[in-house]
Design a protein around this motif. Structure first.
Motif, PDB file in Angstrom:
ATOM      1  N   GLY A 157       0.801  -1.221   0.000  1.00 27.13           N
ATOM      2  CA  GLY A 157       0.000   0.000   0.000  1.00 27.13           C
ATOM      3  C   GLY A 157       0.831   1.267   0.000  1.00 27.13           C
ATOM      4  O   GLY A 157       0.491   2.244  -0.677  1.00 27.13           O
ATOM      5  N   ASN A 158       1.955   1.260   0.748  1.00 24.22           N
ATOM      6  CA  ASN A 158       2.784   2.474   0.790  1.00 24.22           C
ATOM      7  C   ASN A 158       3.448   2.739  -0.563  1.00 24.22           C
ATOM      8  O   ASN A 158       3.679   3.884  -0.934  1.00 24.22           O
ATOM      9  N   VAL A 159       3.726   1.672  -1.330  1.00 22.03           N
ATOM     10  CA  VAL A 159       4.286   1.836  -2.677  1.00 22.03           C
ATOM     11  C   VAL A 159       3.222   2.442  -3.604  1.00 22.03           C
ATOM     12  O   VAL A 159       3.514   3.357  -4.389  1.00 22.03           O
ATOM     13  N   LYS A 160       2.000   1.941  -3.485  1.00 26.42           N
ATOM     14  CA  LYS A 160       0.896   2.479  -4.297  1.00 26.42           C
ATOM     15  C   LYS A 160       0.643   3.940  -3.961  1.00 26.42           C
ATOM     16  O   LYS A 160       0.483   4.772  -4.857  1.00 26.42           O
ATOM     17  N   GLU A 161       0.614   4.254  -2.653  1.00 31.44           N
ATOM     18  CA  GLU A 161       0.378   5.640  -2.239  1.00 31.44           C
ATOM     19  C   GLU A 161       1.477   6.553  -2.779  1.00 31.44           C
ATOM     20  O   GLU A 161       1.182   7.624  -3.331  1.00 31.44           O
ATOM     21  N   SER A 162       2.738   6.146  -2.640  1.00 36.24           N
ATOM     22  CA  SER A 162       3.856   6.964  -3.138  1.00 36.24           C
ATOM     23  C   SER A 162       3.751   7.193  -4.643  1.00 36.24           C
ATOM     24  O   SER A 162       3.966   8.318  -5.119  1.00 36.24           O
ATOM     25  N   ALA A 163       3.398   6.133  -5.373  1.00 30.82           N
ATOM     26  CA  ALA A 163       3.271   6.259  -6.827  1.00 30.82           C
ATOM     27  C   ALA A 163       2.140   7.216  -7.193  1.00 30.82           C
ATOM     28  O   ALA A 163       2.302   8.080  -8.063  1.00 30.82           O
ATOM     29  N   LEU A 164       1.004   7.083  -6.518  1.00 32.37           N
ATOM     30  CA  LEU A 164      -0.137   7.962  -6.814  1.00 32.37           C
ATOM     31  C   LEU A 164       0.180   9.415  -6.454  1.00 32.37           C
ATOM     32  O   LEU A 164      -0.208  10.339  -7.174  1.00 32.37           O
ATOM     33  N   LEU A 165       0.884   9.620  -5.344  1.00 34.55           N
ATOM     34  CA  LEU A 165       1.258  10.981  -4.965  1.00 34.55           C
ATOM     35  C   LEU A 165       2.212  11.597  -5.988  1.00 34.55           C
ATOM     36  O   LEU A 165       2.177  12.805  -6.220  1.00 34.55           O
ATOM     37  N   GLU A 166       3.034  10.763  -6.605  1.00 30.39           N
ATOM     38  CA  GLU A 166       3.943  11.260  -7.632  1.00 30.39           C
ATOM     39  C   GLU A 166       3.202  11.523  -8.940  1.00 30.39           C
ATOM     40  O   GLU A 166       3.404  12.556  -9.585  1.00 30.39           O
ATOM     41  N   ILE A 167       2.328  10.586  -9.327  1.00 26.67           N
ATOM     42  CA  ILE A 167       1.572  10.732 -10.578  1.00 26.67           C
ATOM     43  C   ILE A 167       0.645  11.939 -10.503  1.00 26.67           C
ATOM     44  O   ILE A 167       0.529  12.722 -11.443  1.00 26.67           O
ATOM     45  N   PHE A 168      -0.027  12.098  -9.361  1.00 23.97           N
ATOM     46  CA  PHE A 168      -0.995  13.180  -9.183  1.00 23.97           C
ATOM     47  C   PHE A 168      -0.447  14.228  -8.208  1.00 23.97           C
ATOM     48  O   PHE A 168      -1.137  14.662  -7.286  1.00 23.97           O
ATOM     49  N   ALA A 169       0.783  14.666  -8.452  1.00 23.81           N
ATOM     50  CA  ALA A 169       1.476  15.586  -7.552  1.00 23.81           C
ATOM     51  C   ALA A 169       0.770  16.938  -7.426  1.00 23.81           C
ATOM     52  O   ALA A 169       0.814  17.565  -6.372  1.00 23.81           O
ATOM     53  N   GLY A 170       0.103  17.378  -8.465  1.00 22.19           N
ATOM     54  CA  GLY A 170      -0.521  18.698  -8.451  1.00 22.19           C
ATOM     55  C   GLY A 170      -1.916  18.725  -7.864  1.00 22.19           C
ATOM     56  O   GLY A 170      -2.611  19.731  -7.975  1.00 22.19           O
ATOM     57  N   THR A 171      -2.351  17.643  -7.239  1.00 20.88           N
ATOM     58  CA  THR A 171      -3.723  17.578  -6.735  1.00 20.88           C
ATOM     59  C   THR A 171      -3.858  18.241  -5.369  1.00 20.88           C
ATOM     60  O   THR A 171      -2.872  18.496  -4.675  1.00 20.88           O
ATOM     61  N   ASP A 172      -5.093  18.483  -4.994  1.00 21.48           N
ATOM     62  CA  ASP A 172      -5.421  19.119  -3.718  1.00 21.48           C
ATOM     63  C   ASP A 172      -5.094  18.186  -2.548  1.00 21.48           C
ATOM     64  O   ASP A 172      -5.034  16.971  -2.710  1.00 21.48           O
ATOM     65  N   THR A 173      -4.933  18.766  -1.369  1.00 21.83           N
ATOM     66  CA  THR A 173      -4.621  17.963  -0.176  1.00 21.83           C
ATOM     67  C   THR A 173      -5.741  16.980   0.167  1.00 21.83           C
ATOM     68  O   THR A 173      -5.473  15.921   0.732  1.00 21.83           O
ATOM     69  N   VAL A 174      -6.983  17.313  -0.158  1.00 19.45           N
ATOM     70  CA  VAL A 174      -8.097  16.391   0.095  1.00 19.45           C
ATOM     71  C   VAL A 174      -7.921  15.135  -0.763  1.00 19.45           C
ATOM     72  O   VAL A 174      -8.103  14.008  -0.281  1.00 19.45           O
ATOM     73  N   THR A 175      -7.540  15.303  -2.009  1.00 18.92           N
ATOM     74  CA  THR A 175      -7.302  14.170  -2.899  1.00 18.92           C
ATOM     75  C   THR A 175      -6.132  13.338  -2.398  1.00 18.92           C
ATOM     76  O   THR A 175      -6.198  12.106  -2.358  1.00 18.92           O
ATOM     77  N   LYS A 176      -5.072  14.003  -1.984  1.00 20.12           N
ATOM     78  CA  LYS A 176      -3.908  13.288  -1.447  1.00 20.12           C
ATOM     79  C   LYS A 176      -4.289  12.558  -0.162  1.00 20.12           C
ATOM     80  O   LYS A 176      -3.794  11.455   0.108  1.00 20.12           O
ATOM     81  N   GLY A 177      -5.175  13.157   0.611  1.00 20.22           N
ATOM     82  CA  GLY A 177      -5.665  12.504   1.830  1.00 20.22           C
ATOM     83  C   GLY A 177      -6.441  11.232   1.505  1.00 20.22           C
ATOM     84  O   GLY A 177      -6.388  10.249   2.254  1.00 20.22           O
ATOM     85  N   LEU A 178      -7.162  11.247   0.394  1.00 22.89           N
ATOM     86  CA  LEU A 178      -7.881  10.049  -0.043  1.00 22.89           C
ATOM     87  C   LEU A 178      -6.896   8.924  -0.328  1.00 22.89           C
ATOM     88  O   LEU A 178      -7.130   7.774   0.072  1.00 22.89           O
ATOM     89  N   PHE A 179      -5.783   9.231  -0.990  1.00 20.47           N
ATOM     90  CA  PHE A 179      -4.781   8.201  -1.274  1.00 20.47           C
ATOM     91  C   PHE A 179      -4.275   7.579   0.026  1.00 20.47           C
ATOM     92  O   PHE A 179      -4.124   6.367   0.128  1.00 20.47           O
ATOM     93  N   HIS A 180      -4.027   8.429   1.029  1.00 17.41           N
ATOM     94  CA  HIS A 180      -3.552   7.935   2.321  1.00 17.41           C
ATOM     95  C   HIS A 180      -4.621   7.065   2.989  1.00 17.41           C
ATOM     96  O   HIS A 180      -4.308   5.995   3.539  1.00 17.41           O
ATOM     97  N   LEU A 181      -5.857   7.511   2.941  1.00 20.74           N
ATOM     98  CA  LEU A 181      -6.962   6.754   3.535  1.00 20.74           C
ATOM     99  C   LEU A 181      -7.115   5.384   2.862  1.00 20.74           C
ATOM    100  O   LEU A 181      -7.334   4.375   3.542  1.00 20.74           O
ATOM    101  N   LEU A 182      -6.982   5.351   1.550  1.00 22.59           N
ATOM    102  CA  LEU A 182      -7.076   4.077   0.837  1.00 22.59           C
ATOM    103  C   LEU A 182      -5.928   3.145   1.221  1.00 22.59           C
ATOM    104  O   LEU A 182      -6.112   1.925   1.294  1.00 22.59           O
ATOM    105  N   LYS A 183      -4.758   3.717   1.489  1.00 24.08           N
ATOM    106  CA  LYS A 183      -3.631   2.895   1.951  1.00 24.08           C
ATOM    107  C   LYS A 183      -3.954   2.310   3.323  1.00 24.08           C
ATOM    108  O   LYS A 183      -3.796   1.110   3.551  1.00 24.08           O
ATOM    109  N   GLU A 184      -4.430   3.148   4.230  1.00 15.59           N
ATOM    110  CA  GLU A 184      -4.753   2.699   5.588  1.00 15.59           C
ATOM    111  C   GLU A 184      -5.818   1.608   5.590  1.00 15.59           C
ATOM    112  O   GLU A 184      -5.748   0.670   6.379  1.00 15.59           O
ATOM    113  N   ASN A 185      -6.807   1.743   4.708  1.00 22.74           N
ATOM    114  CA  ASN A 185      -7.925   0.793   4.674  1.00 22.74           C
ATOM    115  C   ASN A 185      -7.735  -0.335   3.654  1.00 22.74           C
ATOM    116  O   ASN A 185      -8.640  -1.154   3.470  1.00 22.74           O
ATOM    117  N   LYS A 186      -6.573  -0.330   2.974  1.00 20.52           N
ATOM    118  CA  LYS A 186      -6.269  -1.356   1.959  1.00 20.52           C
ATOM    119  C   LYS A 186      -7.387  -1.466   0.915  1.00 20.52           C
ATOM    120  O   LYS A 186      -7.888  -2.541   0.621  1.00 20.52           O
TER     121      LYS A 186
END
Length: 178
Positions: A55-84
């Motif tokens: 999950g942490n690899v997926k989150e890192s990749a998504l944060l890099e791919i979607f680097a210009g997104t809002d913090t709410v969107t980035k928070g969703l990536f983190h939440l999806l990692k936490e909840n698998k």
């Protein structure tokens, strides 16, 4: 099925959060980009679906791919990692955009045609749409040669079938009943 329900719940929660922070339009733009990118890029889709990738690899990749997104969107990536739950990211993004559009009085009309729509057919479809809905409509054209001609219009749970294939089916039923 439960993935779609979960995606709907995530989408509603993200919309509520984005509205409370005053960044709903920005998150809508992000979710449109995420939905389009995930649906059009099979490699990315396979990556986020893969249970063997951490999950942490997926989150890192998504944060890099979607680097210009809002913090709410980035928070969703983190939440999806936490909840698998990375596998439902595309569904969440699609549900979010649908909810946002509904909230703003927009609706998507899916128009299936045998060939890409021209201006004349688009005018006919727009006239038919005005009979179905008084909302602001975005027309999405789907090309399906099997309908032979005409069009099939879907808005929400309503459908209007003016395809030649449908008319042939009706004639076939009428002749077989007589």
């Amino acid at each position: 099925m439960s993935g779609n329900r979960a995606a709907s719940r995530y989408a509603k929660a993200i919309l509520d959060l984005a509205l409370s922070k005053g960044v709903a339009q920005e998150v809508y733009n992000d979710m449109t980009l995420v939905a389009q990118t995930v649906s059009e890029n099979q490699e990315l889709s396979n990556f986020i679906q893969s249970p063997s990738i951490a999950g942490n690899v997926k989150e890192s990749a998504l944060l890099e791919i979607f680097a210009g997104t809002d913090t709410v969107t980035k928070g969703l990536f983190h939440l999806l990692k936490e909840n698998k739950r990375f596998e439902i990211l595309g569904f969440i993004a699609s549900n979010f955009t649908t909810l946002f559009d509904e909230m703003n009085g927009f609706e998507i009309a899916k128009v299936t045609t045998a060939i890409p729509m021209d201006a004349d057919l688009e005018a006919k479809v727009a006239a038919k749409i005005r009979e179905f809905s008084n909302k602001k409509i975005t027309i999405q054209n789907i090309v399906d040669p099997s309908i032979i001609g005409g069009f099939i219009l879907r808005i929400g749970d309503k459908q209007y079938n003016a395809s030649i294939a449908n008319r042939l089916q009706v004639l076939k039923r009428e002749f077989s009943n007589n």
